[in-house]
Every structure is written in structure tokens, then in C-alpha cells.
Design a protein around this motif. Structure first.
Motif, PDB file in Angstrom:
ATOM      1  N   VAL A 125       3.462   3.655 -17.052  1.00 42.32           N
ATOM      2  CA  VAL A 125       4.194   2.591 -16.363  1.00 42.32           C
ATOM      3  C   VAL A 125       3.956   2.658 -14.857  1.00 42.32           C
ATOM      4  CG1 VAL A 125       6.490   1.750 -15.748  1.00 42.32           C
ATOM      5  CG2 VAL A 125       5.969   2.318 -18.116  1.00 42.32           C
ATOM      6  N   MET A 126       4.108   3.851 -14.285  1.00 39.06           N
ATOM      7  CA  MET A 126       3.904   4.019 -12.848  1.00 39.06           C
ATOM      8  C   MET A 126       2.477   3.695 -12.454  1.00 39.06           C
ATOM      9  SD  MET A 126       6.862   4.988 -11.705  1.00 39.06           S
ATOM     10  CE  MET A 126       8.361   5.903 -12.115  1.00 39.06           C
ATOM     11  N   GLY A 127       1.520   4.141 -13.259  1.00 40.84           N
ATOM     12  CA  GLY A 127       0.122   3.878 -12.957  1.00 40.84           C
ATOM     13  C   GLY A 127      -0.209   2.397 -13.005  1.00 40.84           C
ATOM     14  N   VAL A 128       0.285   1.715 -14.028  1.00 35.99           N
ATOM     15  CA  VAL A 128       0.036   0.271 -14.154  1.00 35.99           C
ATOM     16  C   VAL A 128       0.665  -0.486 -12.989  1.00 35.99           C
ATOM     17  CG1 VAL A 128       0.570  -1.778 -15.515  1.00 35.99           C
ATOM     18  CG2 VAL A 128      -0.213   0.312 -16.661  1.00 35.99           C
ATOM     19  N   LEU A 129       1.886  -0.118 -12.624  1.00 34.85           N
ATOM     20  CA  LEU A 129       2.554  -0.772 -11.499  1.00 34.85           C
ATOM     21  C   LEU A 129       1.784  -0.545 -10.197  1.00 34.85           C
ATOM     22  CD1 LEU A 129       6.314  -0.016 -12.249  1.00 34.85           C
ATOM     23  CD2 LEU A 129       5.146  -2.215 -12.438  1.00 34.85           C
ATOM     24  N   ALA A 130       1.257   0.670 -10.019  1.00 33.23           N
ATOM     25  CA  ALA A 130       0.493   0.977  -8.810  1.00 33.23           C
ATOM     26  C   ALA A 130      -0.754   0.098  -8.743  1.00 33.23           C
ATOM     27  CB  ALA A 130       0.106   2.458  -8.798  1.00 33.23           C
ATOM     28  N   VAL A 131      -1.458  -0.034  -9.863  1.00 35.77           N
ATOM     29  CA  VAL A 131      -2.670  -0.859  -9.899  1.00 35.77           C
ATOM     30  C   VAL A 131      -2.325  -2.321  -9.655  1.00 35.77           C
ATOM     31  CG1 VAL A 131      -4.538  -1.701 -11.365  1.00 35.77           C
ATOM     32  CG2 VAL A 131      -3.910   0.726 -11.409  1.00 35.77           C
ATOM     33  N   ARG A 132      -1.222  -2.787 -10.241  1.00 36.66           N
ATOM     34  CA  ARG A 132      -0.815  -4.177 -10.051  1.00 36.66           C
ATOM     35  C   ARG A 132      -0.477  -4.461  -8.595  1.00 36.66           C
ATOM     36  NH1 ARG A 132       3.709  -6.112 -14.069  1.00 36.66           N
ATOM     37  NH2 ARG A 132       3.372  -7.977 -12.791  1.00 36.66           N
ATOM     38  N   LEU A 133       0.093  -3.486  -7.904  1.00 35.76           N
ATOM     39  CA  LEU A 133       0.391  -3.678  -6.497  1.00 35.76           C
ATOM     40  C   LEU A 133      -0.881  -3.888  -5.686  1.00 35.76           C
ATOM     41  CD1 LEU A 133       3.242  -1.117  -5.656  1.00 35.76           C
ATOM     42  CD2 LEU A 133       3.413  -3.584  -5.962  1.00 35.76           C
ATOM     43  N   TRP A 189       0.819  -1.210   0.000  1.00 35.69           N
ATOM     44  CA  TRP A 189       0.000   0.000   0.000  1.00 35.69           C
ATOM     45  C   TRP A 189       0.855   1.263   0.000  1.00 35.69           C
ATOM     46  CZ3 TRP A 189      -4.790   0.385  -1.441  1.00 35.69           C
ATOM     47  CH2 TRP A 189      -5.605  -0.740  -1.378  1.00 35.69           C
ATOM     48  N   ALA A 190       1.991   1.204   0.674  1.00 32.75           N
ATOM     49  CA  ALA A 190       2.900   2.350   0.650  1.00 32.75           C
ATOM     50  C   ALA A 190       3.449   2.540  -0.766  1.00 32.75           C
ATOM     51  CB  ALA A 190       4.044   2.144   1.643  1.00 32.75           C
ATOM     52  N   GLY A 191       3.770   1.426  -1.414  1.00 31.53           N
ATOM     53  CA  GLY A 191       4.259   1.492  -2.790  1.00 31.53           C
ATOM     54  C   GLY A 191       3.204   2.022  -3.732  1.00 31.53           C
ATOM     55  N   PHE A 192       1.953   1.618  -3.516  1.00 33.03           N
ATOM     56  CA  PHE A 192       0.853   2.115  -4.354  1.00 33.03           C
ATOM     57  C   PHE A 192       0.741   3.632  -4.246  1.00 33.03           C
ATOM     58  CE2 PHE A 192      -3.533   3.679  -4.252  1.00 33.03           C
ATOM     59  CZ  PHE A 192      -3.886   3.466  -5.581  1.00 33.03           C
ATOM     60  N   ALA A 193       0.768   4.146  -3.018  1.00 32.72           N
ATOM     61  CA  ALA A 193       0.630   5.584  -2.812  1.00 32.72           C
ATOM     62  C   ALA A 193       1.767   6.346  -3.488  1.00 32.72           C
ATOM     63  CB  ALA A 193       0.603   5.890  -1.313  1.00 32.72           C
ATOM     64  N   PHE A 194       2.981   5.828  -3.352  1.00 29.83           N
ATOM     65  CA  PHE A 194       4.130   6.516  -3.944  1.00 29.83           C
ATOM     66  C   PHE A 194       4.076   6.475  -5.466  1.00 29.83           C
ATOM     67  CE2 PHE A 194       8.435   6.706  -5.614  1.00 29.83           C
ATOM     68  CZ  PHE A 194       8.922   7.847  -4.990  1.00 29.83           C
ATOM     69  N   LEU A 195       3.819   5.290  -6.031  1.00 27.99           N
ATOM     70  CA  LEU A 195       3.786   5.153  -7.489  1.00 27.99           C
ATOM     71  C   LEU A 195       2.640   5.947  -8.101  1.00 27.99           C
ATOM     72  CD1 LEU A 195       4.587   1.343  -7.901  1.00 27.99           C
ATOM     73  CD2 LEU A 195       6.073   3.278  -8.457  1.00 27.99           C
TER      74      LEU A 195
END
Length: 203
Positions: free
Chosen positions: A192-200, A77-83
Motif C-alpha cells: 500500500v505504501m509503495g503504491v501510494l508513493a509511486v502514485r504521488l 516529493w516529500a510524501g514520496f520520500a516518507f512513504l
């Protein structure tokens, strides 16, 4: 000596296969290299982070992650917020295309901010733990007595890749002389950042 070289080369190849992909870390290193802003800091922090994670994987720390699901959820969740936040910043830059000089001015300026961003992009990404600590660690264990040489090879792959990406990006500067090129790059980074955030979030 033959076993050592085989293990080291195997680790180098496997390490490259994991790291040479479009991701948050690589996108950030590329942009810093293009604007020539704190490139040594960026390369060193990313490479050293990988060295620590790879060493942990070879040492068998990966087995401990299976017993700490709550920690991985918090990191996710921390990674999602940052990404997600970084994706919004990149999208904002894409909507306001700038020339090369302006792009350099708009990038992260202080060395401390660059280091903090590199650390966040690395350590707040659960996939990094899965790739280096768990997956690479498991493959290294299969090397038997050569597992540490396998790890050394993977570490060298990480250092070589980040150095080539960060310091080699300057040769792509002519392609980014126009605002349109920066608009495309920042749009790609935002995606890229958005997709990674959603995948997390989706696990």
C-alpha cells in the motif's frame, strides 16, 4: 432543523466514503491499534488533522491551492520520500515475521514518534488536500447555508472512523497471534505504501 440534519448526515456519509479506504493513514492506525501502542495519540492526531483540513475546505481554501502548484509539488516529493521509507520498513518486518509480543516491541514506541508519523502520513499526502480541502469543500459549498453543518458531519465521520479503527483493532488481536498473520499484514502495508508513493510521483 431539518435542513441542518440533512446537511450533517450528508456530510457524515460523504466523509466516510472518502476516508474508509485502504491507505497509509488507516494502515498505520490499524497497526497501532493491534499492538495497543499510543492509540489515543494516533486517533486524536489523525482526527484533528482531518478536522482542520475539512474546515479549510468548507471555508473555501481549496481555491487557493490552484494558485500554489509549487507547494503541491514540494509536498508530493516529500510524501514520496516518507512513504517509500515506510514501505521499506514494513517490507523488512514482513521478511522477519514476529509474534504479537515481538510486533508490539518493534512498533513505534514513543508518543512523539507516533504523533510525528501521523502528521507526516496526513500532511505530506497531496491526495488528502484534494479529497478534503478541494473535493469535500466543493460539495460543501453546494449545500449553501448548510455547508458548515455538512462539514461538521464529515468531521464526525472522521472521528468515528479513526476511533473505531484504532480502539476496535484490539478485537482482531486473536487473528494476529501467529507470526504469519503479522507477515501478511506488514506485506500488505508495504504494498500500500509503495503504491501510494509511486502514485504521488506519477501525479
Amino acid at each position: 432543523m431539518k435542513v441542518v440534519l440533512i446537511s450533517a448526515f450528508a456530510g457524515f456519509g460523504f466523509g466516510l466514503s472518502l476516508i474508509v479506504a485502504i491507505g497509509a493513514q488507516n494502515a498505520f492506525v490499524l497497526r497501532q491499534g493491534l499492538v495497543r501502542a499510543h492509540v489515543p495519540h494516533t486517533v486524536v492526531v489523525c482526527a484533528l488533522s482531518d478536522v482542520v483540513l475539512i474546515a479549510a475546505g468548507v471555508a473555501g481554501v481549496g481555491t487557493l491551492l490552484h494558485h500554489a502548484p509549487a507547494m503541491m509539488v514540494a509536498i508530493r516529493w516529500a510524501g514520496f520520500a516518507f512513504l517509500a521509507g515506510y514501505a521499506l520498513l514494513a517490507a523488512r518486518r514482513a521478511l522477519r515475521p514476529t509474534a504479537l509480543v515481538d510486533a508490539a516491541e518493534s512498533t513505534v514506541r514513543s508518543a512523539g514518534a507516533v504523533i510525528a508519523t501521523c502528521l507526516a502520513l496526513t500532511w505530506l499526502n497531496p491526495h488528502v488536500y484534494l479529497d478534503t480541502v478541494v473535493l469535500l469543500g466543493s460539495v460543501a459549498t453546494a449545500q449553501g447555508a448548510g455547508r458548515w453543518w455538512f462539514g461538521v458531519g464529515a468531521m464526525l465521520a472522521s472521528l468515528s472512523w479513526f476511533a473505531a479503527l484504532g480502539f476496535g483493532a484490539r478485537y482482531l488481536r486473536p487473528l494476529f497471534a501467529s507470526p504469519r498473520a503479522w507477515q501478511v499484514l506488514d506485506a500488505a502495508i508495504a504494498v500500500v505504501m509503495g503504491v501510494l508513493a509511486v502514485r504521488l510521483v506519477m501525479g
